[in-house]
Write a protein that holds these residues in place. Structure first.
Motif, mmCIF file in Angstrom:
data_model
loop_
_atom_site.group_PDB
_atom_site.id
_atom_site.type_symbol
_atom_site.label_atom_id
_atom_site.label_comp_id
_atom_site.label_asym_id
_atom_site.label_seq_id
_atom_site.Cartn_x
_atom_site.Cartn_y
_atom_site.Cartn_z
ATOM 1 N N VAL A 218 29.234 28.981 12.673
ATOM 2 C CA VAL A 218 27.732 28.822 12.597
ATOM 3 C C VAL A 218 27.173 27.998 11.371
ATOM 4 C CG1 VAL A 218 25.649 30.269 12.450
ATOM 5 C CG2 VAL A 218 27.523 30.817 13.884
ATOM 6 N N GLN A 219 27.974 28.526 10.400
ATOM 7 C CA GLN A 219 27.636 27.536 9.003
ATOM 8 C C GLN A 219 28.057 26.165 9.144
ATOM 9 O OE1 GLN A 219 25.628 28.049 6.730
ATOM 10 N NE2 GLN A 219 26.122 27.070 4.796
ATOM 11 N N ILE A 220 28.943 26.004 9.894
ATOM 12 C CA ILE A 220 29.361 24.609 9.841
ATOM 13 C C ILE A 220 28.253 23.724 10.850
ATOM 14 C CG2 ILE A 220 31.236 23.007 11.066
ATOM 15 C CD1 ILE A 220 33.198 24.692 9.681
ATOM 16 N N TYR A 221 28.067 24.501 11.864
ATOM 17 C CA TYR A 221 26.982 23.986 12.963
ATOM 18 C C TYR A 221 25.762 23.695 12.218
ATOM 19 C CZ TYR A 221 23.094 24.040 16.175
ATOM 20 O OH TYR A 221 22.077 23.483 17.004
ATOM 21 N N LEU A 222 25.244 24.585 11.325
ATOM 22 C CA LEU A 222 24.030 24.377 10.617
ATOM 23 C C LEU A 222 24.237 23.043 9.628
ATOM 24 C CD1 LEU A 222 23.221 27.916 9.298
ATOM 25 C CD2 LEU A 222 22.072 26.824 11.044
ATOM 26 N N GLY A 223 25.412 23.000 9.163
ATOM 27 C CA GLY A 223 25.696 21.751 8.038
ATOM 28 C C GLY A 223 25.822 20.417 8.859
ATOM 29 N N GLY A 224 25.983 20.476 10.297
ATOM 30 C CA GLY A 224 25.937 19.405 11.152
ATOM 31 C C GLY A 224 24.458 19.157 11.377
ATOM 32 N N LEU A 225 23.585 20.095 11.314
ATOM 33 C CA LEU A 225 22.220 19.665 11.459
ATOM 34 C C LEU A 225 21.597 19.264 10.221
ATOM 35 C CD1 LEU A 225 20.670 23.122 13.197
ATOM 36 C CD2 LEU A 225 20.832 20.666 13.991
ATOM 37 N N VAL A 226 22.058 19.526 8.835
ATOM 38 C CA VAL A 226 21.798 19.020 7.658
ATOM 39 C C VAL A 226 22.036 17.712 7.696
ATOM 40 C CG1 VAL A 226 22.119 19.038 5.310
ATOM 41 C CG2 VAL A 226 21.771 21.115 6.504
ATOM 42 N N ALA A 227 23.491 17.221 8.215
ATOM 43 C CA ALA A 227 23.840 15.875 8.097
ATOM 44 C C ALA A 227 23.047 15.022 9.196
ATOM 45 C CB ALA A 227 25.389 15.731 8.474
ATOM 46 N N GLY A 228 22.650 15.623 10.387
ATOM 47 C CA GLY A 228 22.037 14.798 11.316
ATOM 48 C C GLY A 228 20.791 14.427 10.733
ATOM 49 N N LEU A 229 20.000 15.420 9.983
ATOM 50 C CA LEU A 229 18.620 15.068 9.448
ATOM 51 C C LEU A 229 18.635 14.180 8.314
ATOM 52 C CD1 LEU A 229 16.978 18.412 10.687
ATOM 53 C CD2 LEU A 229 16.540 16.197 11.640
ATOM 54 N N PHE A 261 15.188 23.224 13.859
ATOM 55 C CA PHE A 261 16.292 22.101 14.182
ATOM 56 C C PHE A 261 15.777 20.692 13.802
ATOM 57 C CE2 PHE A 261 16.539 25.891 17.195
ATOM 58 C CZ PHE A 261 17.744 25.855 17.126
ATOM 59 N N GLU A 262 14.297 20.434 13.469
ATOM 60 C CA GLU A 262 13.602 19.304 13.113
ATOM 61 C C GLU A 262 13.169 19.084 11.830
ATOM 62 O OE1 GLU A 262 11.480 17.946 16.591
ATOM 63 O OE2 GLU A 262 12.986 18.444 18.001
ATOM 64 N N ASN A 263 12.825 20.141 11.155
ATOM 65 C CA ASN A 263 12.306 20.219 9.938
ATOM 66 C C ASN A 263 13.320 20.073 8.667
ATOM 67 O OD1 ASN A 263 11.039 20.457 7.372
ATOM 68 N ND2 ASN A 263 9.422 22.044 8.215
ATOM 69 N N PRO A 264 13.603 19.067 8.215
ATOM 70 C CA PRO A 264 14.522 18.985 7.230
ATOM 71 C C PRO A 264 14.490 19.836 6.150
ATOM 72 C CG PRO A 264 13.635 16.610 7.412
ATOM 73 C CD PRO A 264 12.743 17.707 8.103
ATOM 74 N N LYS A 265 13.330 20.277 5.590
ATOM 75 C CA LYS A 265 13.341 21.333 4.490
ATOM 76 C C LYS A 265 13.693 22.759 5.219
ATOM 77 C CE LYS A 265 9.663 22.057 1.488
ATOM 78 N NZ LYS A 265 8.598 22.393 1.044
ATOM 79 N N THR A 266 13.574 23.155 6.353
ATOM 80 C CA THR A 266 13.657 24.075 6.850
ATOM 81 C C THR A 266 15.175 24.273 7.393
ATOM 82 O OG1 THR A 266 11.655 24.451 7.828
ATOM 83 C CG2 THR A 266 13.049 25.957 8.689
ATOM 84 N N VAL A 267 15.755 23.346 7.796
ATOM 85 C CA VAL A 267 17.170 23.070 7.984
ATOM 86 C C VAL A 267 18.048 23.371 6.753
ATOM 87 C CG1 VAL A 267 18.958 21.616 8.790
ATOM 88 C CG2 VAL A 267 16.748 21.827 10.083
ATOM 89 N N GLN A 268 17.611 22.446 5.585
ATOM 90 C CA GLN A 268 18.478 22.735 4.274
ATOM 91 C C GLN A 268 18.208 24.358 3.974
ATOM 92 O OE1 GLN A 268 18.155 21.980 -0.297
ATOM 93 N NE2 GLN A 268 17.902 19.877 0.968
ATOM 94 N N PHE A 269 17.131 24.776 3.953
ATOM 95 C CA PHE A 269 17.027 26.218 3.553
ATOM 96 C C PHE A 269 17.908 27.411 4.280
ATOM 97 C CE2 PHE A 269 14.594 30.252 3.421
ATOM 98 C CZ PHE A 269 14.792 30.669 2.194
ATOM 99 N N VAL A 270 17.981 27.049 5.862
ATOM 100 C CA VAL A 270 18.704 27.914 6.451
ATOM 101 C C VAL A 270 20.151 27.705 6.334
ATOM 102 C CG1 VAL A 270 19.204 28.415 8.802
ATOM 103 C CG2 VAL A 270 16.853 27.974 8.318
ATOM 104 N N HIS A 271 20.558 26.404 5.922
ATOM 105 C CA HIS A 271 21.988 26.391 5.589
ATOM 106 C C HIS A 271 22.253 26.834 4.553
ATOM 107 C CE1 HIS A 271 25.793 24.298 5.587
ATOM 108 N NE2 HIS A 271 25.488 23.585 4.609
ATOM 109 N N ARG A 272 21.438 26.993 3.340
ATOM 110 C CA ARG A 272 21.499 27.611 2.201
ATOM 111 C C ARG A 272 21.642 29.112 2.312
ATOM 112 N NH1 ARG A 272 18.117 25.555 -3.091
ATOM 113 N NH2 ARG A 272 18.333 23.066 -2.710
ATOM 114 N N LEU A 273 20.836 29.742 3.068
ATOM 115 C CA LEU A 273 20.934 31.252 3.560
ATOM 116 C C LEU A 273 22.216 31.462 4.181
ATOM 117 C CD1 LEU A 273 17.323 31.951 4.746
ATOM 118 C CD2 LEU A 273 18.270 32.519 2.406
ATOM 119 N N GLY A 274 22.572 30.487 5.168
ATOM 120 C CA GLY A 274 23.926 30.669 5.762
ATOM 121 C C GLY A 274 25.027 30.842 4.759
#
Length: 364
Positions: A218-229, A261-274
Motif C-alpha cells: 500500500v505504501q508503494i502505491y501511495l508512492g506511485g501517486l506521489v510520483a504521478g503528481l 488522489f489529486e491534491n499534491p499536498k494531501t498525497v504527500q502527507f498521506v505518504h508520510r503517514l504511511g
C-alpha cells in the motif's frame, strides 16, 4: 536388500525434487532481478519525463529502435504532436529527444525481456516434468498478471497523449503496484522452494508478517501517486510540512476524498503517514515475535526487517530534503523493492517451505 531398495527410492526421489527446485528457484530469482531492473528503469523514465516519448504501442515492431536519420525524424515528429511537447518541451532538439526516447525504449525493452525470461523457462520446466503440480497455477497466474501489466502500461501512456502533459497518476500508481505484485509473487514462490533453517512460526507471527507485506505494498502505491503528481518536489522539509506537523489545506478540493488522489499536498502527507505506519508496524512485529519466539530465526528476520524499514525511511527523508535528485529517488524506489522482497521472504519463511510431493501421504 529389499529394505535398502525401498528406503533408497524415496531418498533418490527427494534428491531429484531438490535439484528441480534448485533450478526453478534460480530461474525465479533471475526473473525477480529482471523485474527489479525494470521497475528502476520505469522510475527513471518517470523522473526524467520520458514516458511519452514513444507515442505508439508496437509490441513486436517496437523492439527495433530508429536506425536512420529519417526514422529518428519520424519519431520526433510524432512526439511534437502531443501536448507534452507543445506545452512543456517546445523547442527541444533532436539530441534532447533521443535522451528521453532511450529511457522509454529501455523500459519497454526490459518489459518484453522479462516476458521471455519468464515464459520460455516456464515452458521448458513444464514440458520436461520439472514443475510440481501445485506450482503450475501459481506460475500461470504470474504469467497472466504480466500480460495484463503490458496492457496497463499502454493504458497509462495513452492517458498523456491527448489532453494531458503527463500520464494519469491513477494509472501510474496502478502500473507500479501491479509490477510490485508480480515481483512479490515471484519472490514468494522462489522462497517457498528454498530450504528453510527453521520450522513454521506461530499463527500470530504468520498473520502479522502477511499484513506487513500488505502495508508495504500500500505504501508503494501511495508512492506511485506521489510520483504521478510530482508531489515530492514541494514541501521539502521534515518533520514539519508547510510549517506544521499537520499542514492546512489538505481537503480544499471537492468532493473531499478527491484530495487523497489529486491534491499534491494531501498525497504527500498521506505518504508520510504511511511511512510512519509501516515503521510502527515493523517495530511492533519485531517486538511481538521476539517475545513469542525469543532469539529464533523468525525473530532475527523480523528485527532485520525493521532495520530495513528504518533505512528506507531515512532514504525517503533525504530524498525529500534534497528535492528529489534522480539518483536518490531511484535509491528510494530500489530500497522499497528490497523491503518488499524481504517482507515477502519473511512471511513465506514464517509459513514454512512448500511440502514435498506425496510427503503427507507417507506420514511426514
Amino acid at each position: 536388500m529389499v529394505a535398502t531398495s525401498h528406503s533408497a527410492f524415496p531418498a533418490a526421489a527427494d534428491a531429484e525434487i531438490g535439484r528441480n527446485r534448485l533450478w526453478v528457484r534460480i530461474w525465479l530469482y533471475a526473473v525477480t532481478a529482471t523485474l527489479f531492473a525494470l521497475v528502476l528503469v520505469g522510475g527513471a523514465t518517470r523522473l526524467t519525463e520520458s514516458g511519452l516519448s514513444i507515442t505508439e504501442w508496437k509490441p513486436i515492431h517496437g523492439v527495433v529502435p530508429p536506425l536512420s536519420a529519417e526514422e529518428w525524424a519520424e519519431e520526433f515528429d510524432k512526439y511534437r504532436q502531443i501536448p507534452q511537447y507543445q506545452e512543456i518541451n517546445r523547442g527541444m532538439s533532436l539530441e534532447e529527444f533521443k535522451t528521453i526516447y532511450w529511457w522509454e525504449w529501455a523500459h519497454r525493452f526490459l518489459a518484453r525481456g522479462v516476458g521471455f525470461v519468464f515464459a520460455l523457462p516456464l515452458a521448458f520446466f513444464w514440458l520436461t516434468g520439472r514443475l510440481e503440480s501445485h506450482l503450475k497455477p501459481r506460475l500461470l497466474g504470474i504469467l497472466a498478471l504480466g500480460a495484463l501489466q503490458g496492457g496497463i502500461g499502454w493504458w497509462m501512456v495513452a492517458s498523456g497523449l491527448v489532453e494531458r502533459t503527463d500520464v494519469s497518476q491513477y494509472r501510474l500508481a496502478i502500473h507500479l503496484t501491479i509490477a510490485c505484485i508480480i515481483f512479490m509473487a515471484t519472490f514468494a514462490v522462489a522462497r517457498g522452494l528454498a530450504p528453510h533453517s527453521a520450522g513454521p512460526a506461530g499463527e500470530g507471527t504468520r498473520r502479522f508478517a502477511g499484513w506487513l507485506v500488505v502495508a508495504v505494498l500500500v505504501q508503494i502505491y501511495l508512492g506511485g501517486l506521489v510520483a504521478g503528481l510530482n508531489a515530492g518536489l514541494t514541501y521539502n522539509t521534515w518533520p514539519l510540512m508547510d510549517g506544521a506537523l499537520v499542514p492546512g489545506g489538505l481537503f480544499v478540493q471537492q468532493p473531499f476524498w478527491i484530495n487523497l488522489f489529486e491534491n499534491p499536498k494531501t498525497v504527500q502527507f498521506v505518504h508520510r503517514l504511511g511511512a510512519y505506519a509501516v515503521l510502527a508496524l515493523a517495530l511492533a512485529h519485531a517486538l511481538a515475535v521476539w517475545r513469542a519466539e525469543p532469539a529464533s530465526t523468525h525473530a532475527r528476520r523480523a528485527a532485520l526487517l525493521f532495520l530495513l524499514v528504518v533505512v528506507q525511511a531515512a532514504i525517503g527523508i533525504a530524498t525529500l530534503l534534497m528535492v528529489v535528485p534522480l539518483g536518490w529517488a531511484l535509491l528510494h524506489q530500489g530500497a522499497a523493492l528490497a523491503v518488499l522482497a524481504f517482507a515477502t521472504a519473511h512471511w513465506r519463511a514464517a509459513r514454512g517451505p512448500y511440502p514435498l510431493p506425496g510427503r503427507a501421504a507417507q506420514g511426514f
